[in-house]
Design an enzyme around this catalytic site. Structure first.
Site, PDB file in Angstrom:
ATOM      1  N   ILE A  29      23.747   0.534   1.719  1.00 49.51           N
ATOM      2  CA  ILE A  29      23.988  -0.445   2.152  1.00 49.51           C
ATOM      3  C   ILE A  29      22.905  -1.743   1.622  1.00 49.51           C
ATOM      4  O   ILE A  29      21.945  -1.461   1.268  1.00 49.51           O
ATOM      5  CB  ILE A  29      23.321  -0.365   3.315  1.00 49.51           C
ATOM      6  CG1 ILE A  29      23.697   0.536   4.178  1.00 49.51           C
ATOM      7  CG2 ILE A  29      23.745  -1.514   4.799  1.00 49.51           C
ATOM      8  CD1 ILE A  29      25.368   0.551   5.304  1.00 49.51           C
ATOM      9  N   ASN A 154      11.573   2.353  -3.568  1.00 46.80           N
ATOM     10  CA  ASN A 154      10.589   0.718  -3.140  1.00 46.80           C
ATOM     11  C   ASN A 154      10.356   0.417  -4.606  1.00 46.80           C
ATOM     12  O   ASN A 154      10.853  -1.151  -4.468  1.00 46.80           O
ATOM     13  CB  ASN A 154       9.135   0.545  -2.983  1.00 46.80           C
ATOM     14  CG  ASN A 154       8.162   1.495  -3.161  1.00 46.80           C
ATOM     15  OD1 ASN A 154       8.254   2.836  -3.195  1.00 46.80           O
ATOM     16  ND2 ASN A 154       6.818   1.265  -3.194  1.00 46.80           N
ATOM     17  N   GLU A 251       2.038  10.991  -5.523  1.00 48.14           N
ATOM     18  CA  GLU A 251       1.868   9.425  -5.676  1.00 48.14           C
ATOM     19  C   GLU A 251       2.073   9.148  -4.218  1.00 48.14           C
ATOM     20  O   GLU A 251       3.568   9.394  -3.704  1.00 48.14           O
ATOM     21  CB  GLU A 251       2.561   8.971  -6.769  1.00 48.14           C
ATOM     22  CG  GLU A 251       2.154   8.830  -7.542  1.00 48.14           C
ATOM     23  CD  GLU A 251       0.593   8.731  -8.253  1.00 48.14           C
ATOM     24  OE1 GLU A 251      -0.211   8.062  -7.519  1.00 48.14           O
ATOM     25  OE2 GLU A 251      -0.034   8.903  -9.284  1.00 48.14           O
ATOM     26  N   CYS A 285       3.019   0.802  -2.366  1.00 45.17           N
ATOM     27  CA  CYS A 285       1.575   1.765  -1.715  1.00 45.17           C
ATOM     28  C   CYS A 285       0.217   1.484  -1.905  1.00 45.17           C
ATOM     29  O   CYS A 285      -0.390   2.044  -1.083  1.00 45.17           O
ATOM     30  CB  CYS A 285       2.422   2.912  -2.690  1.00 45.17           C
ATOM     31  SG  CYS A 285       2.049   2.560  -4.402  1.00 45.17           S
ATOM     32  N   GLU A 459      -0.542   8.543 -12.948  1.00 43.82           N
ATOM     33  CA  GLU A 459       0.146   8.583 -13.754  1.00 43.82           C
ATOM     34  C   GLU A 459      -0.030   7.505 -14.883  1.00 43.82           C
ATOM     35  O   GLU A 459      -1.411   6.914 -14.575  1.00 43.82           O
ATOM     36  CB  GLU A 459       1.842   7.773 -12.255  1.00 43.82           C
ATOM     37  CG  GLU A 459       2.504   9.308 -11.715  1.00 43.82           C
ATOM     38  CD  GLU A 459       3.820   8.536 -11.154  1.00 43.82           C
ATOM     39  OE1 GLU A 459       4.078   7.827 -10.361  1.00 43.82           O
ATOM     40  OE2 GLU A 459       4.313   9.558 -11.433  1.00 43.82           O
TER      41      GLU A 459
END
Ligand code: NAD
Length: 485
Positions: A29, A154, A251, A285, A459
């Site tokens: 959507i 995100n 994460e 985050c 990371e």
């Protein structure tokens, strides 16, 4: 007519698009309009099996290539991503609703940075030599094997690249499952990697919800799991990985403090607070959602903040003038609206925003609450939306203690002109990714990750290579073996 965002098929396995329409349909959507623009199918057990088998089969030959050869493919993929930045950014906007103004500079570009950076490092992965008299030990940095990557919604392109690039550089293969909310972009990453020469099976993408993620994590062929997601999901995935003694990178979420001292440059501090709360409509985050402002400048800070937030351009994400887009989906919009109501009912002072925008799509107003206390729900729980909490403080010791009084520990920031204080405060904050007179920069060269409930492992940077490889040590005896009998 088919929308341009519709992918060729749902999954990318063993170097090709694969479809299995018997899997549950996942509609895509467009957040700015509420209209369905594409659809994919969740992986069936047969698709999961195909992806894992192809990742497993491809791993040894991939690891046997030289680092230089592996790196060259990653760097070629980085170039293709940069060449196609505009189209990839439009797709990222369709996938997430984030404004093109952001996606043009933060998504495919950041993914390309990861591919280029880890591609460049692949040839320099080495072990060491340890001399022990005439005997010696040497170490080999080896791949872990087959890795699973699971993404949040995100940053779908960036997350696929932040996980895929270091994993592949080290000689691992990967099965990546994007978030069911944003299934489109990772398929493009797989396609581009293969165009750049990646052997079939080295990077595979399968769609699905949590059950597909769980099936991947528990498979005995999988050696490592790297998850980007919420802390509750992280706890489940970490436990499932532990049962199989697998390596993990987690994460997870945060409720990070951003501390602004009296002597800070007000406009820079306001800019940091805006970047740390309203970029990607707050769906980041590492956001500094607890903004601690020292008493002396609080009202001045709030006035300047309200003025600048009022200048946000809310509208069509595909219009490059738009600086603030919708929430990723209706469900997330409603979760955030629930927190806004809690903020009001628990007595926080609404400075601006506080409601849904009167337009189609899942738009919320950028919202600032002042007079927030440490006990309020909006100061304790991760909201993952455009809601900033401003808290007042008096002293340095007090703010450090309050900043650390959370289960999370992803990020932290300090604004002050006193550099001795900046380093002293950062040194005491329980957080993995910190900022001085800035907020939310995430260059691939810098380690990224959290402490406490915000995660395990890192990371980006050279640190990520340690989390996608293991060390074999080999003792070499030059003389005779002495034995007791
Ligand atoms: P989520 O935890 O709901 O889902 C994350 C992913 O895990 C999805 O792909 C989902 O399908 C999968 N999943 C769910 N249950 C699973 C299970 N039992 N086994 C395996 N996989 C499972 O998170 P979300 O809502 O997609 O993303 C938002 C969250 O992600 C926020 O908490 C945010 O802070 C966090 N996040 C963290 C970082 C970071 O780098 N630290 C970056 C982005 C987002």
């Amino acid at each position: 007519m088919t929308h341009p965002a519709q992918p060729k098929a749902s999954h990318f396995i063993n170097g090709a698009y694969v479809e299995d329409t018997s899997g549950t349909a996942i509609p895509v959507i467009y957040a700015a309009t509420g209209e369905q623009i594409a659809s994919v199918h969740a992986a069936t057990p047969a698709i999961v099996e195909q992806a894992l088998a192809s990742g497993k089969a491809a791993q040894q030959a991939w690891a046997a290539m030289t680092g230089m050869e592996r790196g060259r493919i990653l760097r070629r993929a980085a170039d293709i991503m940069r060449d196609r930045n505009h189209d990839l950014s439009v797709l990222e906007t369709y996938d997430t609703g984030k404004p093109l103004q952001e996606t043009l500079v933060a998504d495919a570009t950041s993914g390309a940075d990861a591919l280029e950076y880890f591609g460049g490092l692949a040839a320099s992965l080495t072990g060491e030599h340890i001399q022990l008299g005439e005997d010696w030990v040497y170490t080999i940095r080896e791949a872990l094997g087959l890795c699973v990557g699971i993404g949040a919604w995100n940053y779908p392109t960036q997350i696929a690249c932040w996980k895929g690039a270091p994993a592949l550089a080290c000689g691992n293969t990967m099965v990546f499952k994007p978030s069911e909310a944003t299934p489109l972009c990772a398929l493009q990453v797989a396609e581009i990697l293969h165009e750049a020469g990646l052997p079939a099976g080295v990077f595979n993408v399968v769609q699905g919800l949590g059950d597909v993620g769980a099936a991947l994590v528990t498979d005995p062929r999988v050696n490592k799991v790297s998850l980007t997601g919420s802390a509750p999901t992280g706890k489940k995935v970490y436990a499932a990985a532990a049962a199989g003694m697998k390596h993990v990178t987690m994460e997870l979420g945060g409720k990070s403090p951003l501390i602004i001292f009296d002597d800070a440059d007000i406009d820079n501090a306001v800019g940091g607070a805006i970047n740390g709360n309203f970029y990607s409509s707050g769906q980041v985050c590492s956001n500094g959602t607890r903004v601690f402002v020292q008493k002396g400048i609080k009202e001045k800070f709030l006035a300047r903040l309200a003025e600048r937030v009022g200048a946000a351009v809310i509208g069509d994400p595909l219009d490059e003038a738009t600086s603030f887009g919708p929430m990723v989906n209706e469900a997330q919009m409603n979760i955030v609206l629930g927190y806004i109501e809690k903020g009001k009912s628990e007595g926080a002072r609404l400075i601006c925003g506080g409601a849904r925008c009167d337009m189609p799509g899942w738009y919320l107003q950028p919202t600032v609450f002042a007079d927030v206390t440490d006990e309020m729900t909006i100061a304790r729980e991760e909201i993952f939306g455009p809601v900033m909490s401003v808290l007042e403080f008096d002293s340095e010791d007090e703010v450090v203690a309050r900043a650390n009084a959370t289960e999370f520990g992803l990020s932290a920031g300090v604004f002050t002109k006193d550099f001795a204080r900046a380093h002293r405060v950062i040194g005491q904050l329980e957080a993995g990714s910190c900022f001085i007179n800035s907020y939310n920069d995430a260059p691939v060269e810098a380690p990224f990750g959290g402490v406490k409930a915000s995660g395990v492992g890192r990371e980006n940077s050279k640190e990520a290579l340690k989390h996608f490889s293991q060390v074999k040590s080999v003792y070499v005896r030059m003389g005779d073996v002495e034995a007791a009998f």
